[in-house]
Design an enzyme around this catalytic site. Structure first.
Site, PDB file in Angstrom:
ATOM      1  N   ARG A  98       0.884  -1.183   0.000  1.00 53.44           N
ATOM      2  CA  ARG A  98       0.000   0.000   0.000  1.00 53.44           C
ATOM      3  C   ARG A  98       0.911   1.220   0.000  1.00 53.44           C
ATOM      4  NH1 ARG A  98      -5.355   1.209   3.546  1.00 53.44           N
ATOM      5  NH2 ARG A  98      -6.096  -0.232   1.962  1.00 53.44           N
ATOM      6  N   HIS A 125      -7.454   0.737  -6.334  1.00 55.38           N
ATOM      7  CA  HIS A 125      -7.586  -0.183  -5.196  1.00 55.38           C
ATOM      8  C   HIS A 125      -8.249  -1.463  -5.724  1.00 55.38           C
ATOM      9  CE1 HIS A 125      -7.706  -1.572  -1.218  1.00 55.38           C
ATOM     10  NE2 HIS A 125      -8.632  -0.799  -0.673  1.00 55.38           N
ATOM     11  N   GLN A 128     -10.062  -4.155  -3.444  1.00 53.07           N
ATOM     12  CA  GLN A 128     -11.393  -3.766  -2.955  1.00 53.07           C
ATOM     13  C   GLN A 128     -12.451  -4.142  -3.987  1.00 53.07           C
ATOM     14  OE1 GLN A 128     -12.255  -2.205   0.134  1.00 53.07           O
ATOM     15  NE2 GLN A 128     -14.281  -2.837  -0.601  1.00 53.07           N
ATOM     16  N   ASP A 220     -17.475   6.779  -1.373  1.00 53.71           N
ATOM     17  CA  ASP A 220     -16.213   6.671  -0.625  1.00 53.71           C
ATOM     18  C   ASP A 220     -15.937   8.036   0.006  1.00 53.71           C
ATOM     19  OD1 ASP A 220     -13.763   5.811   0.354  1.00 53.71           O
ATOM     20  OD2 ASP A 220     -12.701   6.124  -1.539  1.00 53.71           O
ATOM     21  N   CYS A 259     -16.403   1.209   0.610  1.00 54.85           N
ATOM     22  CA  CYS A 259     -15.199   0.403   0.893  1.00 54.85           C
ATOM     23  C   CYS A 259     -14.788   0.485   2.360  1.00 54.85           C
ATOM     24  CB  CYS A 259     -14.052   0.831  -0.016  1.00 54.85           C
ATOM     25  SG  CYS A 259     -13.633   2.579   0.148  1.00 54.85           S
ATOM     26  N   ARG A 287     -13.388  -9.120   1.579  1.00 53.80           N
ATOM     27  CA  ARG A 287     -11.979  -8.835   1.313  1.00 53.80           C
ATOM     28  C   ARG A 287     -11.131 -10.064   1.618  1.00 53.80           C
ATOM     29  NH1 ARG A 287     -10.109  -3.619   1.376  1.00 53.80           N
ATOM     30  NH2 ARG A 287      -8.273  -4.676   0.555  1.00 53.80           N
TER      31      ARG A 287
HETATM   32  N1   CP Z   1     -11.282  -0.566   2.414  1.00 56.79           N
HETATM   33  C1   CP Z   1     -10.015  -0.582   2.850  1.00 56.79           C
HETATM   34  O1   CP Z   1      -9.068  -0.777   2.070  1.00 56.79           O
HETATM   35  O2   CP Z   1      -9.896  -0.415   4.177  1.00 56.79           O
HETATM   36  P1   CP Z   1      -8.532  -0.198   4.984  1.00 56.79           P
HETATM   37  O3   CP Z   1      -8.003   1.154   4.613  1.00 56.79           O
HETATM   38  O4   CP Z   1      -8.929  -0.306   6.424  1.00 56.79           O
HETATM   39  O5   CP Z   1      -7.558  -1.267   4.582  1.00 56.79           O
HETATM   40  N1  NVA Z   2     -10.168   6.583  -1.110  1.00 53.53           N
HETATM   41  C1  NVA Z   2      -9.782   6.056   0.168  1.00 53.53           C
HETATM   42  C2  NVA Z   2      -9.985   4.578   0.184  1.00 53.53           C
HETATM   43  C3  NVA Z   2      -9.663   3.923   1.515  1.00 53.53           C
HETATM   44  C4  NVA Z   2      -9.867   2.448   1.482  1.00 53.53           C
HETATM   45  C5  NVA Z   2      -8.335   6.414   0.449  1.00 53.53           C
HETATM   46  O1  NVA Z   2      -7.493   6.255  -0.446  1.00 53.53           O
HETATM   47  O2  NVA Z   2      -8.053   6.856   1.561  1.00 53.53           O
END
Ligand code: CP
Ligand code: NVA
Length: 303
Positions: A98, A125, A128, A220, A259, A287
């Site tokens: 990430r 992502h 997701q 989101d 998400c 997930r």
């Molecule tokens: N939806 C998602 O990726 O959640 P986290 O940021 O908690 O991993």
């Molecule tokens: N758009 C959000 C998604 C988190 C799962 C972010 O990138 O923070």
């Protein structure tokens, strides 16, 4: 050897297989297919679902995990991604990352000799989306091409990922977003190129148009991780909140997904978030199952 940096790194047939296998794995959780293998988790941003579902999932498959952060590795002291990727490839069997700029994960993958999984970047992502599509199939069946998905709010990594998914799975997608916060131009351009002029993707600044007859309402956060606070942006996004009024325009049996994490009262009204159409916790659970199926696919292992 395959990486999973974007949904399109796998074919539709492979993605369909992952979803089908994930639904099977959900009923039968424990396996020893990853015994003796180690998954690396390199997280440069916070996470609850992604980190825990990868770690738990890999343990359930019989393997072990190593969690890395920039602060606890030599990345914080300037070691290059190239050397990090080359060295970690000699210890690990697979790694989920990430990070911020998408080019960081691409650079890592170019230098890795193990499968690299995108656990979220500023641009996409894809993990997701595997869980989201799995949830859609569980609740509404496999005929995705007949469905309409409506996305509301910031044109962020989730909006971009839905655009990629619409290209692959063929459902119609309407993204309702202020023009200043539209999805990534390169991803949109690829979608238009892919569509041969009969695009199933529409971008609008009219949330009612997006909600009309939708099977799935999706939203989101308005400020993603790493983005600066922007009070004007929050004002622009206010009319894209998923409310009961918008939901009343959707199909009577619509689903609501997010998400997570969510900011209730911002991108979604509490009544929709906690209402009977909301499948957010099933979506979050999926997930785990979807990523187990993904990891087996990338390691070319059966369940
Ligand atoms: N939806 C998602 O990726 O959640 P986290 O940021 O908690 O991993
Ligand atoms: N758009 C959000 C998604 C988190 C799962 C972010 O990138 O923070």
């Amino acid at each position: 050897m395959k990486h999973f940096l974007r949904l399109s790194d796998l074919s539709k047939t492979e993605l369909d297989e992952i979803i089908e296998r994930a639904i099977g794995i959900k009923k039968d959780r424990i396996s020893d297919k990853m015994r003796g293998k180690t998954l690396g988790l390199l997280f440069e941003k916070p996470s609850t679902r992604t980190r825990v579902s990868f770690e738990t999932g890999f343990y359930q498959l019989g393997g072990n995990c190593v969690v890395l952060t920039p602060q606890t590795s030599q990345l914080s002291r300037g070691e290059t991604l190239e050397d990090t990727a080359k060295v970690l490839s000699r210890y690990l069997d697979m790694i989920a990352i990430r990070t911020f700029a998408h080019k960081r994960i691409e650079q890592f993958a170019q230098n890795a000799s193990i499968p690299v999984i995108n656990a979220l970047t500023d641009i996409t992502h894809p993990c997701q989306l595997l869980a989201d599509i799995m949830t859609l199939v569980e609740k509404k069946g496999e005929d995705l091409e007949s469905m309409k998905v409506a996305y509301f709010g910031d044109g962020n990594n989730m909006a971009n990922s839905w655009i990629e998914a619409a290209c692959i799975f063929g459902f119609s997608l309407c993204v309702a977003t202020p023009s200043d916060f539209a999805p990534n131009a390169a991803i949109l351009y690829q979608a238009i190129e892919h569509s041969d002029g009969k695009s199933n993707i529409e971008i609008t600044d009219n949330p009612k148009k997006a909600a009309k007859d939708a099977d799935l309402l999706y939203t989101d956060v308005w400020e993603s991780m790493g983005q600066k606070e922007d009070s004007e942006k929050l004002l622009d996004l206010k009319r894209f909140q998923v409310t009961d009024e918008l939901a009343s325009l959707a199909k009577p049996d619509f689903l609501f997904m997010h998400c997570l994490p969510a900011h209730i009262g911002m991108e979604v009204a509490e009544s929709v978030y906690r209402g009977s159409h909301s499948v957010i916790y099933q979506e979050a659970e999926n997930r785990l199952h979807a990523q187990k199926a993904l990891m087996l696919k990338l390691m070319e292992l059966n369940y």
